[in-house]
Design a protein around this motif. Structure first.
Motif, PDB file in Angstrom:
ATOM      1  N   PHE A 110       0.829  -1.215   0.000  1.00 37.15           N
ATOM      2  CA  PHE A 110       0.000   0.000   0.000  1.00 37.15           C
ATOM      3  C   PHE A 110       0.860   1.261   0.000  1.00 37.15           C
ATOM      4  N   VAL A 111       2.012   1.215   0.691  1.00 39.48           N
ATOM      5  CA  VAL A 111       2.891   2.391   0.756  1.00 39.48           C
ATOM      6  C   VAL A 111       4.114   2.244  -0.153  1.00 39.48           C
ATOM      7  N   SER A 112       4.052   1.275  -1.070  1.00 44.19           N
ATOM      8  CA  SER A 112       5.116   1.054  -2.068  1.00 44.19           C
ATOM      9  C   SER A 112       6.482   0.813  -1.429  1.00 44.19           C
ATOM     10  N   LEU A 113       6.496  -0.042  -0.404  1.00 43.08           N
ATOM     11  CA  LEU A 113       7.761  -0.401   0.251  1.00 43.08           C
ATOM     12  C   LEU A 113       8.010  -1.905   0.214  1.00 43.08           C
ATOM     13  N   GLU A 114       7.259  -2.631  -0.626  1.00 44.80           N
ATOM     14  CA  GLU A 114       7.422  -4.081  -0.654  1.00 44.80           C
ATOM     15  C   GLU A 114       8.841  -4.495  -1.041  1.00 44.80           C
ATOM     16  N   GLU A 115       9.490  -3.716  -1.919  1.00 48.38           N
ATOM     17  CA  GLU A 115      10.857  -4.046  -2.318  1.00 48.38           C
ATOM     18  C   GLU A 115      11.883  -3.688  -1.244  1.00 48.38           C
ATOM     19  N   LYS A 116      11.443  -2.921  -0.244  1.00 44.00           N
ATOM     20  CA  LYS A 116      12.344  -2.502   0.850  1.00 44.00           C
ATOM     21  C   LYS A 116      12.066  -3.269   2.143  1.00 44.00           C
ATOM     22  N   ALA A 117      11.284  -4.344   2.065  1.00 46.19           N
ATOM     23  CA  ALA A 117      10.845  -5.061   3.265  1.00 46.19           C
ATOM     24  C   ALA A 117      12.000  -5.505   4.140  1.00 46.19           C
ATOM     25  N   HIS A 122      17.705   2.500   8.638  1.00 43.15           N
ATOM     26  CA  HIS A 122      18.708   3.571   8.473  1.00 43.15           C
ATOM     27  C   HIS A 122      19.188   3.705   7.028  1.00 43.15           C
ATOM     28  N   ARG A 123      18.890   2.711   6.183  1.00 47.73           N
ATOM     29  CA  ARG A 123      19.284   2.780   4.778  1.00 47.73           C
ATOM     30  C   ARG A 123      18.196   3.379   3.875  1.00 47.73           C
ATOM     31  N   LEU A 124      17.068   3.682   4.447  1.00 46.59           N
ATOM     32  CA  LEU A 124      15.978   4.252   3.657  1.00 46.59           C
ATOM     33  C   LEU A 124      16.245   5.721   3.340  1.00 46.59           C
ATOM     34  N   GLN A 125      15.737   6.163   2.196  1.00 47.54           N
ATOM     35  CA  GLN A 125      15.767   7.580   1.867  1.00 47.54           C
ATOM     36  C   GLN A 125      14.706   8.294   2.707  1.00 47.54           C
ATOM     37  N   PHE A 126      14.796   9.612   2.771  1.00 45.47           N
ATOM     38  CA  PHE A 126      13.893  10.377   3.635  1.00 45.47           C
ATOM     39  C   PHE A 126      12.428  10.090   3.320  1.00 45.47           C
ATOM     40  N   SER A 127      12.052  10.140   2.037  1.00 42.87           N
ATOM     41  CA  SER A 127      10.655   9.916   1.666  1.00 42.87           C
ATOM     42  C   SER A 127      10.207   8.496   1.976  1.00 42.87           C
ATOM     43  N   GLU A 128      11.129   7.544   1.877  1.00 40.34           N
ATOM     44  CA  GLU A 128      10.793   6.153   2.199  1.00 40.34           C
ATOM     45  C   GLU A 128      10.544   5.994   3.699  1.00 40.34           C
ATOM     46  N   ARG A 129      11.309   6.690   4.511  1.00 37.03           N
ATOM     47  CA  ARG A 129      11.081   6.665   5.967  1.00 37.03           C
ATOM     48  C   ARG A 129       9.695   7.234   6.284  1.00 37.03           C
ATOM     49  N   LYS A 130       9.334   8.292   5.585  1.00 34.55           N
ATOM     50  CA  LYS A 130       8.015   8.881   5.813  1.00 34.55           C
ATOM     51  C   LYS A 130       6.916   7.909   5.426  1.00 34.55           C
ATOM     52  N   ARG A 131       7.116   7.158   4.338  1.00 35.12           N
ATOM     53  CA  ARG A 131       6.117   6.168   3.921  1.00 35.12           C
ATOM     54  C   ARG A 131       5.960   5.083   4.984  1.00 35.12           C
ATOM     55  N   LEU A 132       7.072   4.715   5.607  1.00 40.14           N
ATOM     56  CA  LEU A 132       7.011   3.726   6.682  1.00 40.14           C
ATOM     57  C   LEU A 132       6.194   4.282   7.855  1.00 40.14           C
ATOM     58  N   LYS A 159       3.702  11.873  -1.599  1.00 45.90           N
ATOM     59  CA  LYS A 159       2.527  12.729  -1.378  1.00 45.90           C
ATOM     60  C   LYS A 159       1.255  12.024  -1.854  1.00 45.90           C
ATOM     61  N   GLN A 160       1.355  11.310  -2.967  1.00 49.18           N
ATOM     62  CA  GLN A 160       0.204  10.558  -3.462  1.00 49.18           C
ATOM     63  C   GLN A 160      -0.150   9.429  -2.509  1.00 49.18           C
ATOM     64  N   ILE A 161       0.871   8.791  -1.942  1.00 50.28           N
ATOM     65  CA  ILE A 161       0.636   7.725  -0.968  1.00 50.28           C
ATOM     66  C   ILE A 161       0.012   8.297   0.306  1.00 50.28           C
ATOM     67  N   LEU A 162       0.485   9.460   0.728  1.00 47.91           N
ATOM     68  CA  LEU A 162      -0.098  10.129   1.892  1.00 47.91           C
ATOM     69  C   LEU A 162      -1.590  10.361   1.689  1.00 47.91           C
ATOM     70  N   MET A 163      -1.968  10.814   0.500  1.00 52.02           N
ATOM     71  CA  MET A 163      -3.376  11.042   0.204  1.00 52.02           C
ATOM     72  C   MET A 163      -4.177   9.746   0.343  1.00 52.02           C
ATOM     73  N   LYS A 164      -3.625   8.632  -0.151  1.00 57.36           N
ATOM     74  CA  LYS A 164      -4.302   7.328  -0.036  1.00 57.36           C
ATOM     75  C   LYS A 164      -4.449   6.917   1.427  1.00 57.36           C
ATOM     76  N   VAL A 165      -3.391   7.130   2.201  1.00 58.13           N
ATOM     77  CA  VAL A 165      -3.410   6.757   3.620  1.00 58.13           C
ATOM     78  C   VAL A 165      -4.463   7.571   4.368  1.00 58.13           C
ATOM     79  N   LEU A 166      -4.536   8.863   4.083  1.00 61.50           N
ATOM     80  CA  LEU A 166      -5.533   9.718   4.740  1.00 61.50           C
ATOM     81  C   LEU A 166      -6.953   9.244   4.430  1.00 61.50           C
ATOM     82  N   GLN A 167      -7.172   8.880   3.165  1.00 64.03           N
ATOM     83  CA  GLN A 167      -8.500   8.396   2.785  1.00 64.03           C
ATOM     84  C   GLN A 167      -8.823   7.073   3.487  1.00 64.03           C
ATOM     85  N   ARG A 168      -7.829   6.195   3.622  1.00 65.47           N
ATOM     86  CA  ARG A 168      -8.037   4.917   4.312  1.00 65.47           C
ATOM     87  C   ARG A 168      -8.363   5.165   5.791  1.00 65.47           C
TER      88      ARG A 168
END
Length: 333
Positions: A110-117, A122-132, A159-168
């Motif tokens: 849902f937050v497009s982090l399946e490849e980062k599971a 600490h290796r995530l980029q800033f936006s990826e940390r926010k998605r987590l 930002k698009q993922i944030l919008m989806k999360v807010l709606q959920r």
């Protein structure tokens, strides 16, 4: 669900948070636009790190206490993630603490982090940390979700993922409160937008633009004492007295309020005509100023003048030599 009832915070003779009241219901996203000091006061009150000077905060009509404050979850600008865990371990850690039917793999997708599971946090980029962090929100059982600057410095995909999360979260019956210094963010995400300043709480009027609206020729047009600004597919209606000044750049007029600029749908000449009855003055070929906001008139040379506004930045607006005599007459000088 979450109610601020005549809340005020003072320190000595200084008002840190002006008196205001509002109720935030479930299935709604509320955005509060304010400066960082007011935002910090709100967060401290919700965490019970400080007490209001007057008024009270209620959850489901019950005063906020150490017991029921767990019904409020605060998503901070600074994340509270464990760097040594992997992304999946981080979500599993919370999943074990909360009774939820959400599946970890579904959340990661849902937050497009399946490849980062299996990547450590600490290796995530800033936006990826926010998605987590956003995925973390979907595991919370709190009734109220408060988010501090949720989209600050994140990429477009996030930002698009944030919008989806807010709606959920809305679908799950949460009351969501966004605290931000960015009016555009407030307007983009909020169903209901408020602005808090030293005069209290004000709802920002806006309407969704209908893309396929039917036109009824029998309707009689009504003249509104509001000044419109268009941002994306929303039209924002500002009270004239909110506007500090207007500047024209490359043929586009911008409305300035508390340092923020909003594009106007009208020309400077049209705005001059509309705003004249409200105490606005065309002080320069590129500027219109709200005379109620002017604190000083400065003379630099015989042919050079400026207006200083009564705001935090002491904004300087040019005053044309040809307009100086008119201004003196208006001010009775």
């Amino acid at each position: 669900m979450l109610t601020f009832h005549k809340i005020e915070k003072r320190k000595n003779d200084m008002t840190l948070l002006p008196t205001f009241s509002c109720t935030m219901e479930q299935n709604q996203i509320y955005a509060i636009y304010s400066n960082v000091n007011i935002r910090e006061q709100l967060l401290q009150l919700l965490q019970m790190k400080t007490s209001p000077s007057s008024g009270e905060i209620l959850i489901d009509d019950i005063p906020l206490t150490k017991k029921n404050k767990r019904q409020i979850y605060i998503h901070y600008l600074r994340d509270m993630l464990y760097d040594h865990l992997t992304v999946k371990e981080m979500l599993q850690f919370l999943h074990r603490m909360i009774d939820t039917t959400e599946h970890i793999d579904t959340l990661l997708s849902f937050v497009s982090l399946e490849e980062k599971a299996n990547t450590r946090v600490h290796r995530l980029q800033f936006s990826e940390r926010k998605r987590l962090q956003f995925a973390y929100l979907l595991l919370q059982d709190a009734k109220v979700i408060v988010m501090e600057e949720p989209d600050q410095n994140i990429d477009l995909e996030s930002k698009q993922i944030l919008m989806k999360v807010l709606q959920r979260l809305k679908e799950h019956g949460k009351a969501i409160c966004l605290l931000t210094m960015n009016m555009e963010s407030a307007l983009n995400y909020g169903d209901i937008v408020f602005r808090i300043d030293d005069k209290g709480l004000h709802e920002v009027e806006m309407k969704q633009e209908e893309k396929e609206a039917e036109i009824n020729n029998d309707l009689i047009p009504v003249t509104l004492e509001k000044i419109p600004s268009k941002i994306d597919d929303k039209i924002i209606l500002f009270d004239p007295f909110e506007i500090d000044y207007i500047e024209s750049n490359d043929g586009v007029s911008h409305l300035y309020m508390n340092g923020d600029a909003f594009p106007s749908t009208s020309t400077l000449a049209e705005l001059e005509t509309k705003l004249l009855p409200f105490g606005f003055f065309r002080c320069h070929r590129s500027y219109i100023v709200n005379l109620q906001k002017v604190r000083e008139v400065i003379t630099w040379t015989r042919n050079s003048y400026s207006l200083i506004l009564d705001d935090e930045k002491k904004t300087t607006i040019p005053l044309s030599k040809s307009k100086m005599a008119t201004l003196k007459e208006m001010l009775g000088m």
